[in-house]
Design an enzyme around this catalytic site. Structure first.
Site, PDB file in Angstrom:
ATOM      1  N   TYR A   1       0.862  -1.177   0.000  1.00  0.00           N
ATOM      2  CA  TYR A   1       0.000   0.000   0.000  1.00  0.00           C
ATOM      3  C   TYR A   1       0.901   1.230   0.000  1.00  0.00           C
ATOM      4  CZ  TYR A   1      -3.826  -3.194   1.199  1.00  0.00           C
ATOM      5  OH  TYR A   1      -4.744  -4.209   1.197  1.00  0.00           O
ATOM      6  N   ARG A   2       1.625   1.368  -1.074  1.00  0.00           N
ATOM      7  CA  ARG A   2       2.671   2.382  -1.189  1.00  0.00           C
ATOM      8  C   ARG A   2       2.160   3.766  -0.791  1.00  0.00           C
ATOM      9  NH1 ARG A   2       7.943   1.243  -2.402  1.00  0.00           N
ATOM     10  NH2 ARG A   2       7.285  -0.050  -4.155  1.00  0.00           N
TER      11      ARG A   2
END
Length: 537
Positions: free
Chosen positions: A476-477
């Site tokens: 979940y950059r």
């Protein structure tokens, strides 16, 4: 996977690669000409190279952009390469280095910050959409899956070979296996079998020198790093060999909604106490968002308890009545199905479909279009108190489409050491939080408003989540937590974000990076840094 032998002879081919180029060529022309000069490639390369002048360039670029926040940016790749063979990737790596271009590798395009197709420097995209072969070995309970295949394609292929084998990974069918596996990869089977990365037993990666390596050739340190540490920092991953896991012929799913008026807050409070302690065959995710109330003109907060149990409904109901009676689960809420049926169910929940669909829907690579979005993540060590939850709900009222997902830990996740693979977030946590906001309004003002909202939400949650460091999930950059420089980035600077993603594993990741890519060719805004001499290299 017969291509592995190519790395033994690759170095001898490099000497033949370079020839005279007219000085008037621009960088993209020089790069393409370099590809054509690569030995044995000229007859096949034209079908996989898309320069900006190519009529298909825009459609290929846009095909796998999953976040419309990155549509129509001025920073676009010089060239897109969609390799059909390993030597197409090898040539791209060598030619990119020669002409000062970075490489961004894209398998599914779901990177929340677009790092697989956006860069602030001249770059080339290696889009693996054509490398999607999947070979299932039922007898040995293994499979080889090329990195361009999606999760949906993998799940479907497994189901066509066996009704009692599955694989523990995510629920979104259009996510590419290349990035998902290398960052960890969690889903409905996590509490029983761990992450996707925990079940990888071999891999093929092309390194900075263009060599194609398997597990034996790359060594255990690099094999450790690409399971949870993100593969794009170390090379281009071509394929994974995975260990398939047994699943029962019958599993049970449910999606039960409860609003605030139906005691959603109290049920979530109890869920926090038991979700990570339940029978490891039970996975109950909680999705929280704002919905229209039954009272006309009013809104409320709704929690959806989305679950898969590896067994039949008659066994599930007593387990739920004992551990989470507050939910009030009844038999009519539940559906018995196959493992692949549960995958279809989970994907339908994700995209908002309520129709019973055939497994073939998992093969639709364009099914999931999330719009413009921004996401963040957190890990929770102790239950969030009631007043903390109520503050969350107040924030959800402020935007049209914000959502929280609580995913429970426990089970197998408690049993695996945080140093077993590069993924570090294990037994210390009771659940994981995924925050996301989606909007349709165009323009910078709207984008800033929604980005400010999710940052406000994230700041609000600080007292209730992990700290020192505050943990985050690399898949979940989130560039808000820190970025690298365009040039050299020290280990200490990168640690600002790196310790959040990788905890105590970050130093070892940097050590591996320094050995396999000492000049830091494979880099992006959050790639693993190399260590300088002063930093202990």
């Amino acid at each position: 996977m017969k291509y592995l032998s190519s790395y033994f002879t690759f170095a001898t081919a490099i000497a033949l690669l370079f020839s005279f180029e007219p000085p008037s060529f621009d960088i993209s022309e020089k790069f393409v000409q370099c590809l054509y000069n690569y030995p044995h490639i000229s007859n096949s390369i034209s079908n996989v190279v898309y320069a900006q002048t190519n009529s298909s360039y825009s459609s290929i670029l846009d095909m796998s952009i999953r976040n419309y926040r990155f549509f129509n940016l001025s920073s676009k790749p010089q060239v897109i390469v969609t390799p059909l063979e390993v030597f197409h990737i090898q040539a791209t790596i060598i030619c990119s280095q020669r002409h000062g271009l970075q490489i961004r590798t894209r398998s599914g395009g779901h990177d929340y910050e677009g790092l697989s197709y956006v860069a602030g420097v001249p770059f080339v995209i290696v889009d693996l959409l054509n490398l999607r072969q999947i070979t299932v070995d039922v007898e040995n309970r293994t499979a080889w899956v090329q990195a361009g295949a999606t999760l949906g394609e993998l799940y479907y292929t497994i189901s066509q070979k066996s009704k009692t084998l599955g694989f523990p990974a995510g629920v979104c069918a259009t996510v590419g296996t290349g990035g998902h596996f290398s960052g960890g990869g969690y889903g409905f089977l996590m509490r029983k079998y761990g992450l996707a990365a925990d079940n990888i037993i071999d891999a093929h990666i092309i390194d900075v020198n263009g060599n194609l390596l398997d597990r034996k050739a790359m060594g255990e340190d690099l094999f450790w790093a690409i399971r949870g540490g993100g593969g794009a920092s170390f090379g281009v991953i071509v394929a994974w060999k995975i260990k398939l896991v047994p699943v029962p012929s019958t599993v049970t799913v449910f999606n039960v909604a409860r609003t605030l008026e139906e005691n959603a807050t109290e049920i979530i409070q109890k869920w926090q106490l038991v979700a990570n302690k339940l029978d490891e065959r039970i996975f109950i995710r909680v999705d929280v968002k704002k919905v229209n109330s039954r009272e006309p003109g009013k809104q409320t907060i709704q929690a959806n308890f989305v679950s898969m149990f590896q067994g039949g409904v008659e066994e599930l109901i007593p387990l739920m009545q004992k551990s989470l009676p507050e939910l009030g689960l009844e038999r009519k809420d539940c559906t018995e199905t196959s493992w692949i049926g549960s995958v279809v169910f989970a994907n339908a929940v994700l995209v908002g479909s309520t129709v019973n669909e055939a497994p073939e829907v998992l093969l639709n690579r364009s099914r999931f279009r999330p719009g413009i979005n921004k996401a963040k993540s957190d890990y929770v060590r102790k239950p969030i108190p009631i007043d903390g939850l109520q503050g969350l709900w107040r924030l959800l009222y402020e935007v049209p489409d914000g959502e929280l997902q609580f995913a429970p830990y426990g089970g197998r996740m408690d049993e695996i050491s945080e140093s077993e693979i590069a993924f570090a977030h294990r037994s210390r946590y009771i659940f994981h939080i995924h925050y996301v906001v989606v909007w349709e309004e165009e323009g910078d003002e709207a984008a800033q408003r929604y980005m400010n909202w999710i940052r406000k939400l994230y700041k609000y949650m600080e007292p209730y989540v992990s700290n020192s460091p505050r943990a985050a999930y690399v898949n979940y950059r989130d560039l808000d937590i820190g970025v690298n420089n365009h040039g050299y980035t020290s280990y200490n600077q990168a640690s600002i974000w790196g310790l959040k993603y990788f905890g105590n594993n970050f130093r070892r990741l940097a050590t591996v990076k320094t050995r396999v890519d000492p000049d830091n060719f494979f880099r992006n805004e959050q790639s693993i840094p190399t260590l300088s001499t002063d930093e202990g290299n």
